[in-house]
Design a protein around this motif. Structure first.
Motif, PDB file in Angstrom:
ATOM      1  N   ASP A  13       5.119 -12.088  -5.017  1.00  6.74           N
ATOM      2  CA  ASP A  13       3.683 -12.351  -5.198  1.00  6.74           C
ATOM      3  C   ASP A  13       3.473 -13.602  -6.024  1.00  6.74           C
ATOM      4  OD1 ASP A  13       2.432 -10.329  -3.937  1.00  6.74           O
ATOM      5  OD2 ASP A  13       1.486  -9.494  -5.733  1.00  6.74           O
ATOM      6  N   GLY A  54      -6.945  -1.277 -10.383  1.00  2.21           N
ATOM      7  CA  GLY A  54      -5.956  -2.346 -10.195  1.00  2.21           C
ATOM      8  C   GLY A  54      -6.084  -2.946  -8.796  1.00  2.21           C
ATOM      9  N   ASN A  55      -5.049  -3.659  -8.379  1.00  6.31           N
ATOM     10  CA  ASN A  55      -5.087  -4.297  -7.065  1.00  6.31           C
ATOM     11  C   ASN A  55      -4.985  -3.296  -5.928  1.00  6.31           C
ATOM     12  OD1 ASN A  55      -5.518  -6.833  -8.058  1.00  6.31           O
ATOM     13  ND2 ASN A  55      -3.326  -7.302  -8.231  1.00  6.31           N
ATOM     14  N   PHE A 129      -3.720   4.402  -7.243  1.00  7.58           N
ATOM     15  CA  PHE A 129      -2.644   3.631  -7.893  1.00  7.58           C
ATOM     16  C   PHE A 129      -1.667   3.153  -6.835  1.00  7.58           C
ATOM     17  CE2 PHE A 129      -3.307   7.204 -11.014  1.00  7.58           C
ATOM     18  CZ  PHE A 129      -4.016   6.469 -11.946  1.00  7.58           C
ATOM     19  N   LEU A 133       1.455   2.001 -11.261  1.00  6.29           N
ATOM     20  CA  LEU A 133       1.369   3.274 -11.998  1.00  6.29           C
ATOM     21  C   LEU A 133       2.435   3.282 -13.083  1.00  6.29           C
ATOM     22  CD1 LEU A 133       0.240   6.289 -12.012  1.00  6.29           C
ATOM     23  CD2 LEU A 133       2.323   6.817 -10.751  1.00  6.29           C
ATOM     24  N   ILE A 158      -2.450   3.778   0.407  1.00 13.83           N
ATOM     25  CA  ILE A 158      -2.201   2.338   0.406  1.00 13.83           C
ATOM     26  C   ILE A 158      -1.006   2.053  -0.508  1.00 13.83           C
ATOM     27  CG2 ILE A 158      -3.138   0.058  -0.134  1.00 13.83           C
ATOM     28  CD1 ILE A 158      -5.930   1.135   0.394  1.00 13.83           C
ATOM     29  N   PHE A 184       3.650  -2.367   1.710  1.00 14.57           N
ATOM     30  CA  PHE A 184       3.625  -3.807   2.008  1.00 14.57           C
ATOM     31  C   PHE A 184       4.981  -4.485   1.817  1.00 14.57           C
ATOM     32  CE2 PHE A 184      -0.753  -2.848   0.315  1.00 14.57           C
ATOM     33  CZ  PHE A 184      -1.259  -2.589   1.584  1.00 14.57           C
TER      34      PHE A 184
END
Ligand SMILES: NC(=O)C1=CN([C@@H]2O[C@H](COP(=O)(O)OP(=O)(O)OC[C@H]3O[C@@H](n4cnc5c(N)ncnc54)[C@H](OP(=O)(O)O)[C@@H]3O)[C@@H](O)[C@H]2O)[C@H](O)CC1
Ligand SMILES: [K+]
Length: 497
Positions: A13, A54-55, A129, A133, A158, A184
């Motif tokens: 990232d 969060g994201n 989360f 987490l 997710i 992901f």
């Protein structure tokens, strides 16, 4: 398929954002689009989306926007929204600008409202989360997760099910039980743990626009075995070939009263394509092989020079099934390590006699593959089985590195590692959990080694094919035995070429 911990995700990232200049909000948008693909827009109408601050929550809010754009009814809930991550905030603001109501859950009445909404909905999207987490899930988080698990018809998580550690597979107090998890870029390490499927459901990996070279730059070479990878490695047999082209396997197995294991290992070696197979064993076991595996050769196990000479000539040696835990077995292991430069597959009692003597492995002339199940690995390393199960990849890797061997740590998601590169096998099933399965795998791997596959390729192909064969047989059988595998392995390997 690449496997990693959350740390890698943070690194890739950071690189993508800072070095490539991809704005983080684009990665979030890609993540959301990856999730939307799995939300069954053609069949479902009413969605509940629940997000943290969060994201992961940001992904969920972006998903909400796409659901609304697709004309779906959506109820959006947030938990502990303040302070939000930057990109979560951006998506939150967009929804507010669109006039979307976001219900913040802060007390028991809100939880009941969440329950009512879920009861009426078709799908719940879990964005509480992700990989961020860090501690026990408590209070309203805990209550919300319980309500989702109690009432949701279908939950899509997710990245990771909320409450689940993507790194270790631990559950932090309470955890979503998803039907499907859309993760992901990489398969998360924690998903490999025993019991994780109960929380993740089916796992799907979606790319979010990070170039492969960035992932490769940081990736620690852990892969999920894929069929196409195995297919690429498995070769067809050449038209003008003869038995001399497919090597000679020696199987050292079986003892008085334990003849089945040697017959299974020998037959598995024959059936998976070795040019020649010779069983070295006691008279009882040789008799069984004469009766049941006429293709194999045999020789009585004694101290003769002849056996040591043969050890020097064969391409691979499988040692251990049914040998018994005795001094004689230990001596056999020592003889093999000293006399062959072919590949040695060490299994069962040949592993057990190495307890406290693992340094012997360092003296091997040839390549060594050891194939322990968690119990054998525990004995070998002096660790508890629970410890082995909690960190199988790392423990297998460390052992492989320390002793310069390949470890095939058997079980659900068998691990194959030489300490540098590791593979996780997805094939196989509970119907295969019965005696003789391991002996059969040992014969298959040794056979593939003799045929000229590298020890690592032989281990990967052997483990994958053994499991796939079991999967196929189990489609119409309650229990799959080693004999079933032996009867079908040739067909399975052929299908993989
Ligand atoms: N490259 C990618 O894969 C991308 C993934 N994305 C998504 O981002 C998440 C990770 O996002 P992050 O913000 O790092 O973390 P989370 O959203 O999982 O959660 C962090 C917040 O949760 C709080 N927290 C942590 N534990 C608890 C707890 N037990 N109880 C309450 N709150 C908790 C934490 O608070 P702190 O005080 O500890 O800081 C955070 O506020 C990833 O999983 C993907 O979904 C990107 O969207 C795109 C790139
Ligand atoms: K989640």
């Amino acid at each position: 398929m690449k496997v990693s911990k959350g740390e890698l995700i943070r690194e890739i990232d950071k690189y993508s954002i800072e070095k490539l200049g991809i704005p983080s909000i684009i990665l979030m948008e890609n993540a959301a689009l990856g999730v939307v693909k799995h939300l069954m827009l053609n069949e479902k109408e009413y969605y509940v989306v629940i997000c943290g601050r969060g994201n992961n929550g940001g992904d969920a809010l972006a998903v909400t926007r796409h659901l609304i754009a697709a004309g779906k009814k959506v109820s959006v809930f947030s938990i502990g929204l303040n302070p939000m991550s930057k990109d979560c905030g951006v998506n939150h603001d967009i929804l507010c600008n669109m006039g979307v109501k976001i219900t913040n859950i802060s007390n028991v009445e809100d939880i009941e409202f969440l329950r009512d909404s879920i009861i009426r909905s078709d799908v719940v999207v879990d964005g509480i989360f992700g990989i961020g987490l860090k501690r026990e899930v408590r209070g309203v988080y805990d209550l919300a997760i319980t309500v989702i698990n109690e009432t949701s018809k279908k939950t899509i998580s997710i990245d990771v099910p909320s409450g689940f550690s993507g790194d270790t597979g631990e559950v932090f107090g309470n955890c979503i039980k998803a039907s499907k998890t859309i993760t992901f870029e990489t398969y998360k390490r924690g998903f490999l743990n025993y019991g994780s499927h109960e929380y993740t459901g089916e796992v799907v990996i979606e790319k979010i626009g990070i170039p492969d070279f960035v992932v490769d730059k940081y990736h620690n070479k852990e892969f999920f075995l894929e069929r196409k990878f195995i297919q690429k490695k498995t070769k067809e047999r050449a038209l003008y070939s003869h038995k001399g082209n497919y090597g000679h396997v020696m199987v050292i197995a079986g003892s008085e009263g334990m003849t089945g294991a040697s017959t299974i290992a020998t037959k598995a070696a024959v059936k998976s394509g070795a040019g020649l197979t010779t069983l070295i064993s006691c008279e009882d076991a040789l008799q069984a092989v004469r009766n049941f595996v006429p293709e194999a050769m045999w020789k009585k196990n004694d101290d003769s020079q002849g056996i040591e000479t043969l050890m020097g000539k064969v391409n691979s040696i499988a040692i251990g099934p049914g040998l018994g835990k005795s001094n004689e077995t230990l001596n056999n292991v020592k003889r093999v390590l000293k006399n062959t430069d072919g590949t040695i597959v060490i299994d069962a009692d040949a592993i057990n006699v190495l307890e406290g003597k693992t340094n012997l492995l360092k003296e091997a002339k040839g390549n060594v593959i050891i194939t322990p199940h968690p119990g054998e690995m525990a004995r070998l390393t002096g660790m508890e089985i629970k410890k082995i199960q909690s960190d199988r990849i790392e423990i297998a890797k460390e052992f492989a590195r320390e002793y310069g061997v390949i470890v095939v740590l058997k079980g659900y998601n068998t691990i194959i590692t030489n300490g540098e590169v590791s593979y996780i096998n997805p094939t196989g099933n509970g119907a295969m959990a019965n005696g003789g399965m391991g002996d059969c795998l040992t014969g298959i791997i040794a056979s593939l080694c003799a045929q000229g596959y590298s020890p690592m390729d032989a281990s990967c192909i052997g483990v994958y094919a053994h499991g796939e064969c079991g999967d196929k047989v189990s489609e119409h059988k309650f229990v799959v035995t080693a004999t079933d595998i032996i009867d079908n392995i040739s067909k399975t390997i052929k299908e993989l070429t």
